[in-house]
Motif scaffolding. Structure first.
Motif, PDB file in Angstrom:
ATOM      1  N   MET A 131       9.049  -7.536   1.711  1.00  0.00           N
ATOM      2  CA  MET A 131      10.181  -6.606   1.743  1.00  0.00           C
ATOM      3  C   MET A 131      10.097  -5.600   0.597  1.00  0.00           C
ATOM      4  SD  MET A 131      11.788  -7.259   4.479  1.00  0.00           S
ATOM      5  CE  MET A 131      13.075  -6.042   4.174  1.00  0.00           C
ATOM      6  N   SER A 132       9.622  -6.050  -0.573  1.00  0.00           N
ATOM      7  CA  SER A 132       9.460  -5.129  -1.697  1.00  0.00           C
ATOM      8  C   SER A 132       8.451  -4.036  -1.373  1.00  0.00           C
ATOM      9  CB  SER A 132       9.008  -5.882  -2.951  1.00  0.00           C
ATOM     10  OG  SER A 132       9.966  -6.816  -3.371  1.00  0.00           O
ATOM     11  N   VAL A 133       7.310  -4.432  -0.807  1.00  0.00           N
ATOM     12  CA  VAL A 133       6.280  -3.450  -0.451  1.00  0.00           C
ATOM     13  C   VAL A 133       6.791  -2.513   0.636  1.00  0.00           C
ATOM     14  CG1 VAL A 133       3.966  -3.159   0.501  1.00  0.00           C
ATOM     15  CG2 VAL A 133       4.398  -4.973  -1.161  1.00  0.00           C
ATOM     16  N   ALA A 134       7.541  -3.054   1.611  1.00  0.00           N
ATOM     17  CA  ALA A 134       8.077  -2.214   2.685  1.00  0.00           C
ATOM     18  C   ALA A 134       8.997  -1.138   2.131  1.00  0.00           C
ATOM     19  CB  ALA A 134       8.819  -3.087   3.694  1.00  0.00           C
ATOM     20  N   ILE A 135       9.867  -1.513   1.202  1.00  0.00           N
ATOM     21  CA  ILE A 135      10.802  -0.535   0.623  1.00  0.00           C
ATOM     22  C   ILE A 135      10.058   0.457  -0.271  1.00  0.00           C
ATOM     23  CG2 ILE A 135      12.790  -0.285  -0.911  1.00  0.00           C
ATOM     24  CD1 ILE A 135      13.625  -3.137   0.119  1.00  0.00           C
ATOM     25  N   LEU A 136       9.073  -0.032  -1.034  1.00  0.00           N
ATOM     26  CA  LEU A 136       8.277   0.868  -1.876  1.00  0.00           C
ATOM     27  C   LEU A 136       7.482   1.860  -1.027  1.00  0.00           C
ATOM     28  CD1 LEU A 136       7.011  -1.738  -4.496  1.00  0.00           C
ATOM     29  CD2 LEU A 136       8.488   0.215  -4.989  1.00  0.00           C
ATOM     30  N   THR A 187      17.291  -3.227   7.359  1.00  0.00           N
ATOM     31  CA  THR A 187      16.334  -2.442   6.571  1.00  0.00           C
ATOM     32  C   THR A 187      15.137  -2.034   7.423  1.00  0.00           C
ATOM     33  OG1 THR A 187      16.968  -3.522   4.496  1.00  0.00           O
ATOM     34  CG2 THR A 187      14.794  -2.489   4.573  1.00  0.00           C
ATOM     35  N   CYS A 188      14.596  -2.977   8.181  1.00  0.00           N
ATOM     36  CA  CYS A 188      13.459  -2.697   9.050  1.00  0.00           C
ATOM     37  C   CYS A 188      13.809  -1.619  10.078  1.00  0.00           C
ATOM     38  CB  CYS A 188      13.024  -3.991   9.747  1.00  0.00           C
ATOM     39  SG  CYS A 188      11.610  -3.807  10.851  1.00  0.00           S
ATOM     40  N   THR A 189      14.998  -1.739  10.688  1.00  0.00           N
ATOM     41  CA  THR A 189      15.432  -0.760  11.692  1.00  0.00           C
ATOM     42  C   THR A 189      15.594   0.626  11.083  1.00  0.00           C
ATOM     43  OG1 THR A 189      16.620  -2.540  12.846  1.00  0.00           O
ATOM     44  CG2 THR A 189      17.201  -0.274  13.421  1.00  0.00           C
ATOM     45  N   LEU A 190      16.152   0.698   9.873  1.00  0.00           N
ATOM     46  CA  LEU A 190      16.395   1.996   9.232  1.00  0.00           C
ATOM     47  C   LEU A 190      15.094   2.664   8.791  1.00  0.00           C
ATOM     48  CD1 LEU A 190      19.527   0.982   7.133  1.00  0.00           C
ATOM     49  CD2 LEU A 190      19.480   2.528   9.107  1.00  0.00           C
ATOM     50  N   ILE A 191      14.120   1.867   8.329  1.00  0.00           N
ATOM     51  CA  ILE A 191      12.817   2.446   7.975  1.00  0.00           C
ATOM     52  C   ILE A 191      12.138   2.987   9.233  1.00  0.00           C
ATOM     53  CG2 ILE A 191      10.534   1.977   7.016  1.00  0.00           C
ATOM     54  CD1 ILE A 191      11.777  -0.140   5.236  1.00  0.00           C
ATOM     55  N   LEU A 192      12.290   2.265  10.351  1.00  0.00           N
ATOM     56  CA  LEU A 192      11.754   2.752  11.627  1.00  0.00           C
ATOM     57  C   LEU A 192      12.447   4.046  12.048  1.00  0.00           C
ATOM     58  CD1 LEU A 192       9.960   2.327  14.130  1.00  0.00           C
ATOM     59  CD2 LEU A 192      11.808   0.927  15.101  1.00  0.00           C
ATOM     60  N   LEU A 193      13.761   4.123  11.856  1.00  0.00           N
ATOM     61  CA  LEU A 193      14.506   5.343  12.168  1.00  0.00           C
ATOM     62  C   LEU A 193      14.001   6.513  11.332  1.00  0.00           C
ATOM     63  CD1 LEU A 193      16.908   6.782  13.567  1.00  0.00           C
ATOM     64  CD2 LEU A 193      18.353   5.980  11.683  1.00  0.00           C
ATOM     65  N   TYR A 194      13.741   6.256  10.047  1.00  0.00           N
ATOM     66  CA  TYR A 194      13.217   7.311   9.165  1.00  0.00           C
ATOM     67  C   TYR A 194      11.818   7.751   9.612  1.00  0.00           C
ATOM     68  CZ  TYR A 194      10.667   9.112   5.119  1.00  0.00           C
ATOM     69  OH  TYR A 194       9.860   9.862   4.297  1.00  0.00           O
ATOM     70  N   ALA A 195      10.974   6.783   9.975  1.00  0.00           N
ATOM     71  CA  ALA A 195       9.599   7.111  10.370  1.00  0.00           C
ATOM     72  C   ALA A 195       9.556   7.932  11.658  1.00  0.00           C
ATOM     73  CB  ALA A 195       8.790   5.831  10.541  1.00  0.00           C
ATOM     74  N   SER A 196      10.550   7.736  12.529  1.00  0.00           N
ATOM     75  CA  SER A 196      10.567   8.446  13.813  1.00  0.00           C
ATOM     76  C   SER A 196      11.605   9.561  13.846  1.00  0.00           C
ATOM     77  CB  SER A 196      10.844   7.451  14.946  1.00  0.00           C
ATOM     78  OG  SER A 196      12.084   6.785  14.731  1.00  0.00           O
ATOM     79  N   CYS A 251       3.980   9.915   8.229  1.00  0.00           N
ATOM     80  CA  CYS A 251       4.834   8.788   8.631  1.00  0.00           C
ATOM     81  C   CYS A 251       4.107   7.448   8.506  1.00  0.00           C
ATOM     82  CB  CYS A 251       5.297   8.968  10.077  1.00  0.00           C
ATOM     83  SG  CYS A 251       6.273  10.451  10.361  1.00  0.00           S
ATOM     84  N   GLY A 252       2.851   7.480   8.022  1.00  0.00           N
ATOM     85  CA  GLY A 252       2.072   6.255   7.919  1.00  0.00           C
ATOM     86  C   GLY A 252       2.672   5.200   7.003  1.00  0.00           C
ATOM     87  N   PRO A 253       3.036   5.561   5.745  1.00  0.00           N
ATOM     88  CA  PRO A 253       3.601   4.540   4.840  1.00  0.00           C
ATOM     89  C   PRO A 253       4.856   3.858   5.375  1.00  0.00           C
ATOM     90  CG  PRO A 253       2.887   6.443   3.588  1.00  0.00           C
ATOM     91  CD  PRO A 253       2.765   6.821   5.035  1.00  0.00           C
ATOM     92  N   PRO A 254       5.896   4.607   5.856  1.00  0.00           N
ATOM     93  CA  PRO A 254       7.062   3.881   6.381  1.00  0.00           C
ATOM     94  C   PRO A 254       6.742   3.077   7.639  1.00  0.00           C
ATOM     95  CG  PRO A 254       7.285   6.246   6.756  1.00  0.00           C
ATOM     96  CD  PRO A 254       6.130   6.053   5.840  1.00  0.00           C
ATOM     97  N   SER A 255       5.813   3.558   8.461  1.00  0.00           N
ATOM     98  CA  SER A 255       5.431   2.799   9.666  1.00  0.00           C
ATOM     99  C   SER A 255       4.790   1.475   9.274  1.00  0.00           C
ATOM    100  CB  SER A 255       4.468   3.625  10.521  1.00  0.00           C
ATOM    101  OG  SER A 255       5.067   4.835  10.933  1.00  0.00           O
ATOM    102  N   LEU A 256       3.932   1.504   8.245  1.00  0.00           N
ATOM    103  CA  LEU A 256       3.344   0.267   7.739  1.00  0.00           C
ATOM    104  C   LEU A 256       4.429  -0.636   7.153  1.00  0.00           C
ATOM    105  CD1 LEU A 256       0.867  -1.446   7.063  1.00  0.00           C
ATOM    106  CD2 LEU A 256       0.574  -0.083   4.973  1.00  0.00           C
ATOM    107  N   GLY A 257       5.407  -0.033   6.477  1.00  0.00           N
ATOM    108  CA  GLY A 257       6.531  -0.793   5.928  1.00  0.00           C
ATOM    109  C   GLY A 257       7.316  -1.519   7.007  1.00  0.00           C
ATOM    110  N   VAL A 258       7.477  -0.879   8.172  1.00  0.00           N
ATOM    111  CA  VAL A 258       8.165  -1.526   9.298  1.00  0.00           C
ATOM    112  C   VAL A 258       7.424  -2.787   9.724  1.00  0.00           C
ATOM    113  CG1 VAL A 258       8.797  -1.272  11.734  1.00  0.00           C
ATOM    114  CG2 VAL A 258       9.233   0.596  10.138  1.00  0.00           C
ATOM    115  N   LEU A 308       8.813  -6.650   9.546  1.00  0.00           N
ATOM    116  CA  LEU A 308       8.861  -7.516  10.730  1.00  0.00           C
ATOM    117  C   LEU A 308       8.216  -8.872  10.452  1.00  0.00           C
ATOM    118  CD1 LEU A 308       8.040  -4.996  13.617  1.00  0.00           C
ATOM    119  CD2 LEU A 308      10.184  -6.249  13.278  1.00  0.00           C
ATOM    120  N   VAL A 309       7.109  -8.870   9.702  1.00  0.00           N
ATOM    121  CA  VAL A 309       6.464 -10.139   9.334  1.00  0.00           C
ATOM    122  C   VAL A 309       7.413 -10.982   8.480  1.00  0.00           C
ATOM    123  CG1 VAL A 309       4.543 -11.172   8.063  1.00  0.00           C
ATOM    124  CG2 VAL A 309       4.145  -9.152   9.481  1.00  0.00           C
ATOM    125  N   ALA A 310       8.114 -10.329   7.521  1.00  0.00           N
ATOM    126  CA  ALA A 310       9.074 -11.049   6.670  1.00  0.00           C
ATOM    127  C   ALA A 310      10.188 -11.667   7.502  1.00  0.00           C
ATOM    128  CB  ALA A 310       9.653 -10.099   5.624  1.00  0.00           C
TER     129      ALA A 310
END
Length: 422
Positions: A243-248, A309-318, A387-394, A398-400
């Motif tokens: 989750m830390s890496v996803a947010i970073l 958090t996962c949903t919002l990062i996905l929203l930002y990426a798209s 959009c690569g970094p936030p997509s990877l964060g998503v 999801l794994v977390a």
């Protein structure tokens, strides 16, 4: 508040100062990396040390040595002195982690998320105001040196406040009574657990504890770290790392991505991040009502906040417009603040309060690993798309979430995680 206020006055100005001393970008980067590496390895040892000698003396030592580091920073007229000044801060600037451990000693498990939320809110306010004051002071003649001395003075003031705190044993006695009523001692040691260590971890230090052989203290620290390493807490620390890496990754190329995707200026991105920080303060204050709504089920709060958090990062990426970015940033400030507080509470609940300093130290080390890994992953992902970094964060989030769902029974039972203290 004062801790983060003082630090945030100085930190944004440090790169400018070291370059004004004649350092290249590479040298400045190496010094910054060394600081991060020192924090990575020292946080677990300092946290465990606070379990052994007690919160009061470990907190005082960390505050005073950090003050020394910022004082040396205020006298740094060469790159070498600048690098030397970062050593005591890199090793001993764990005041917030020890303060959290102290709070976990003094409050009941039920009230811990609320108190931690208020603690984080106060820290965030300091981090919001500090850069403004530091930016103003640096405009003055020798502004950086004055700012560094003011920061060192704030740390000395904090040391005085810690010394004046009412360190009575009544609080620790009440805390032990509460823990005894619960009947869940998840830090499983020998049946006749050393009462000295238990009282020391709660802040009541025996009079001779500080004068024991340093080698005995080191051996005890290593023994406790081994207990954490041999425990089955790996999954909660892995969730924290992911989750830390996803947010970073979300924040890693924020300004650049907004400029490339929507044509907005970096100034707008700065305002948006300040807006998110202010909302994070509000989220910390709302943790009390939220925990009551969830009937103090920290696991459920963490699972739902991580999913959000996962949903919002996905929203930002798209996102197709800047207003979708603003919307995602608004709610992400709440979900990340709540998630950070809940994962700390879950670590302490699963691992036991007798090792709270060690657990918080290991957690801080895990976050430091995330800060090292995230820029590398972000650079690779940006080669493919903004959009690569936030997509990877998503994907990491999801794994977390999957790990949390897989281990749901353990998180809900609270009492079945055993740390091997032999």
């Amino acid at each position: 508040f004062q801790d983060l206020f003082g630090v945030s006055m100085v930190v944004p100005l440090m790169n400018l100062h070291v370059k004004s001393l004649g350092a290249s970008h590479t040298v400045a980067g190496i010094i910054g990396s060394l600081y991060g590496i020192m924090q990575l390895f020292s946080s677990t040892f300092v946290g465990c040390w606070s379990d052994i000698v007690g919160r009061r003396y470990s907190l005082l030592a960390c505050i005073l040595l950090s003050a020394l580091g910022y004082f040396l920073l205020g006298t740094s007229t060469t790159v070498f002195l600048f690098a030397i000044s970062r050593v005591p801060v890199g090793i001993f600037k764990h005041t917030l982690s020890i303060s959290k451990a102290l709070l976990s000693d003094l409050v009941s498990e039920r009230d811990r998320p609320l108190v931690m939320g208020r603690f984080n809110a106060a820290s965030s306010v300091g981090f919001i105001l500090g850069p403004v004051v530091g930016g103003y002071l640096t405009e003055l003649e020798d502004g950086f040196y004055q700012t560094s001395f003011i920061c060192a003075s704030i740390f000395l003031l904090n040391a005085g406040l810690v010394w004046m705190l009412p360190w009575s044993e009544e609080n620790t006695g009440n805390r032990e009574h509460q823990q005894g009523n619960k009947g869940t001692d998840s830090f499983s040691a020998k049946a006749n657990h050393d009462l000295y260590l238990k009282s020391a971890s709660n802040g009541a230090v025996a009079s001779d504890s500080l004068f024991r052989s340093p080698w005995i203290q080191v051996a005890t620290v290593l023994k406790r770290i081994k207990g954490i390493a041999c425990s089955d807490l790996w999954d909660i620390f892995l969730v924290r790392l992911l989750m830390s890496v996803a947010i970073l990754l979300y924040y890693s190329n924020f300004s650049l991505a907004l400029e490339e995707r929507f044509g907005v200026k970096p100034l707008f991105a700065g305002y948006l991040m300040s807006y998110s920080s202010a909302l994070g303060v509000l989220a910390g204050c709302l943790l009390g009502p939220i925990t009551r709504l969830y009937q103090h089920n920290t696991y459920r709060i963490l699972l739902h906040s991580s999913t959000l958090t996962c949903t919002l990062i996905l929203l930002y990426a798209s996102a197709l417009s800047i207003w979708m970015v603003v919307l995602s940033s608004t709610f992400l400030a709440f979900s990340t603040t709540i998630g950070r507080t809940c994962i700390i509470d879950l670590e302490l609940t699963l691992g036991g309060n007798e090792a709270s300093g060690t657990l918080l130290g290991v957690g801080q080390s895990v976050t430091s690993v995330g800060r090292i890994v995230a820029p590398l992953l972000s650079g690779i992902a940006q080669e493919f798309s903004p959009c690569g970094p936030p997509s990877l964060g998503v994907g990491l989030a999801l794994v977390a979430i999957l790990i949390m769902n897989t281990n749901k029974q353990k998180y809900c039972s609270h009492g079945n995680v055993k740390l091997k203290n032999q």
